[in-house]
Motif scaffolding. Structure first.
Motif, PDB file in Angstrom:
ATOM      1  N   THR A  46       4.944  -3.257 -10.203  1.00 50.26           N
ATOM      2  CA  THR A  46       4.565  -4.623  -9.889  1.00 50.26           C
ATOM      3  C   THR A  46       5.787  -5.317  -9.342  1.00 50.26           C
ATOM      4  OG1 THR A  46       5.160  -5.522 -12.059  1.00 50.26           O
ATOM      5  CG2 THR A  46       2.912  -4.687 -11.814  1.00 50.26           C
ATOM      6  N   ALA A  60       2.543  -8.706  -8.441  1.00 49.49           N
ATOM      7  CA  ALA A  60       1.518  -8.032  -7.640  1.00 49.49           C
ATOM      8  C   ALA A  60       1.445  -6.586  -8.120  1.00 49.49           C
ATOM      9  CB  ALA A  60       1.886  -8.085  -6.158  1.00 49.49           C
ATOM     10  N   LEU A  81       1.153  -1.002  -1.693  1.00 44.95           N
ATOM     11  CA  LEU A  81       0.333  -2.136  -1.303  1.00 44.95           C
ATOM     12  C   LEU A  81      -0.147  -2.898  -2.528  1.00 44.95           C
ATOM     13  CD1 LEU A  81      -1.937  -0.392   1.341  1.00 44.95           C
ATOM     14  CD2 LEU A  81      -0.051  -1.976   1.813  1.00 44.95           C
ATOM     15  N   ALA A  82      -0.192  -4.209  -2.415  1.00 46.14           N
ATOM     16  CA  ALA A  82      -0.790  -5.015  -3.476  1.00 46.14           C
ATOM     17  C   ALA A  82      -2.304  -4.819  -3.476  1.00 46.14           C
ATOM     18  CB  ALA A  82      -0.449  -6.488  -3.268  1.00 46.14           C
ATOM     19  N   GLU A  83      -2.907  -5.035  -4.625  1.00 51.96           N
ATOM     20  CA  GLU A  83      -4.352  -4.860  -4.760  1.00 51.96           C
ATOM     21  C   GLU A  83      -5.112  -5.679  -3.730  1.00 51.96           C
ATOM     22  OE1 GLU A  83      -5.358  -3.859  -9.372  1.00 51.96           O
ATOM     23  OE2 GLU A  83      -4.779  -5.933  -8.948  1.00 51.96           O
ATOM     24  N   TRP A  85      -5.074  -5.707  -0.569  1.00 51.11           N
ATOM     25  CA  TRP A  85      -4.475  -5.885   0.746  1.00 51.11           C
ATOM     26  C   TRP A  85      -4.841  -4.671   1.599  1.00 51.11           C
ATOM     27  CZ3 TRP A  85      -0.166  -9.346   2.335  1.00 51.11           C
ATOM     28  CH2 TRP A  85      -0.035 -10.445   1.468  1.00 51.11           C
ATOM     29  N   ALA A 115      -4.182  -9.852   4.104  1.00 53.48           N
ATOM     30  CA  ALA A 115      -4.315 -10.418   2.760  1.00 53.48           C
ATOM     31  C   ALA A 115      -5.653 -11.085   2.512  1.00 53.48           C
ATOM     32  CB  ALA A 115      -3.196 -11.432   2.514  1.00 53.48           C
ATOM     33  N   MET A 208       1.864 -15.281  -1.465  1.00 56.83           N
ATOM     34  CA  MET A 208       1.888 -13.882  -1.057  1.00 56.83           C
ATOM     35  C   MET A 208       3.240 -13.204  -1.254  1.00 56.83           C
ATOM     36  SD  MET A 208      -0.524 -13.908   2.356  1.00 56.83           S
ATOM     37  CE  MET A 208       0.483 -15.087   3.251  1.00 56.83           C
ATOM     38  N   ALA A 211       3.418  -9.754  -3.088  1.00 55.45           N
ATOM     39  CA  ALA A 211       3.022  -8.572  -2.310  1.00 55.45           C
ATOM     40  C   ALA A 211       4.153  -8.123  -1.397  1.00 55.45           C
ATOM     41  CB  ALA A 211       1.771  -8.877  -1.494  1.00 55.45           C
ATOM     42  N   TYR A 212       4.850  -9.066  -0.823  1.00 49.19           N
ATOM     43  CA  TYR A 212       6.030  -8.773  -0.003  1.00 49.19           C
ATOM     44  C   TYR A 212       7.104  -8.095  -0.841  1.00 49.19           C
ATOM     45  CZ  TYR A 212      10.460 -10.139   2.324  1.00 49.19           C
ATOM     46  OH  TYR A 212      11.730 -10.162   2.877  1.00 49.19           O
TER      47      TYR A 212
END
Length: 222
Positions: A46, A60, A81-83, A85, A115, A208, A211-212
């Protein structure tokens, strides 16, 4: 990507932005530091978000990867990848007919991670540039963005790779506001890779960031 090319200009009508077709830059004040990745009890990576009170989710959770063999985009690097995305390769990014859309400074866009399925209006976009210092490529990338100013660069890490990160503002004349953007760059044996975070506005951008950060902290050569 199923279409021949997808418009990626940052200054499009607000009506398009509302439908999620716009990648805008974001924010009014550059960030001062990058949150670190944190492990979970299950071992799933995460990435922490901004401090409490900013409206940014704290983490994330990873749900898949992009960049490696068999993934949506063939890239010199891969990352988590984030969930929700959704990644998609850019079709024929070197087509000169669409150069104004597909190039920014020394870089060419190769992949976008949408996103919208996660409830945000914005993208992570992955760009590649010829071999050379990562900072030089990143500086050229920022300078080529119309309305960019107040760029702040710092050295950091992307996974195990040394990286350069920038936060800056972009003046959007259409929306009459300045918005925050950020990106990091790494040098690889296949060229420089730039990962850029956009968003409809500052609030979207900041939501966001986890996620980055997940992408940055899990990045590795593919």
């Amino acid at each position: 990507m199923r279409e021949r090319a997808r418009p990626i200009r940052t200054a499009l009508p607000v009506a398009l932005a509302a439908t999620g077709l716009l990648l805008a830059g974001c924010g009014t004040t550059p960030g001062t530091g990058a949150p670190a990745a944190t492990p979970t009890a299950s071992g799933t990576p995460t990435a922490s978000g901004a401090p409490s009170g900013t409206g940014v989710p704290e983490a994330a959770r990873a749900a898949g990867t992009v960049g490696g063999p068999g993934t949506a985009c063939a890239l010199p690097v891969s990352f988590a990848l984030a969930e929700e995305w959704k990644p998609e390769a850019i079709d024929d990014p070197d087509d000169p007919e669409f150069a104004v859309l597909m190039r920014q400074g020394p870089a060419t866009v190769r992949c976008e991670v949408d996103a919208k399925p996660a409830g945000h209006i914005g993208y992570l976009r992955v760009w590649t540039a010829p071999k050379g210092p990562a900072r030089a490529a990143l500086e050229g990338f920022v300078k080529a963005e119309k309305g960019a100013s107040k760029a702040v660069y710092r050295t950091t890490a992307a996974g195990a790779l040394p990286a350069v990160e920038v936060t800056y503002t972009v003046r959007d004349a259409l929306m009459e506001e300045s918005k925050e953007e950020r990106a990091f760059a790494v040098a690889t044996s296949k060229g420089t890779v730039i990962v850029h975070l956009g968003g409809l506005d500052t609030d979207e951008h900041r939501e966001m960031i986890p996620a980055y950060e997940l992408a940055r902290t899990t990045l590795k050569p593919s």
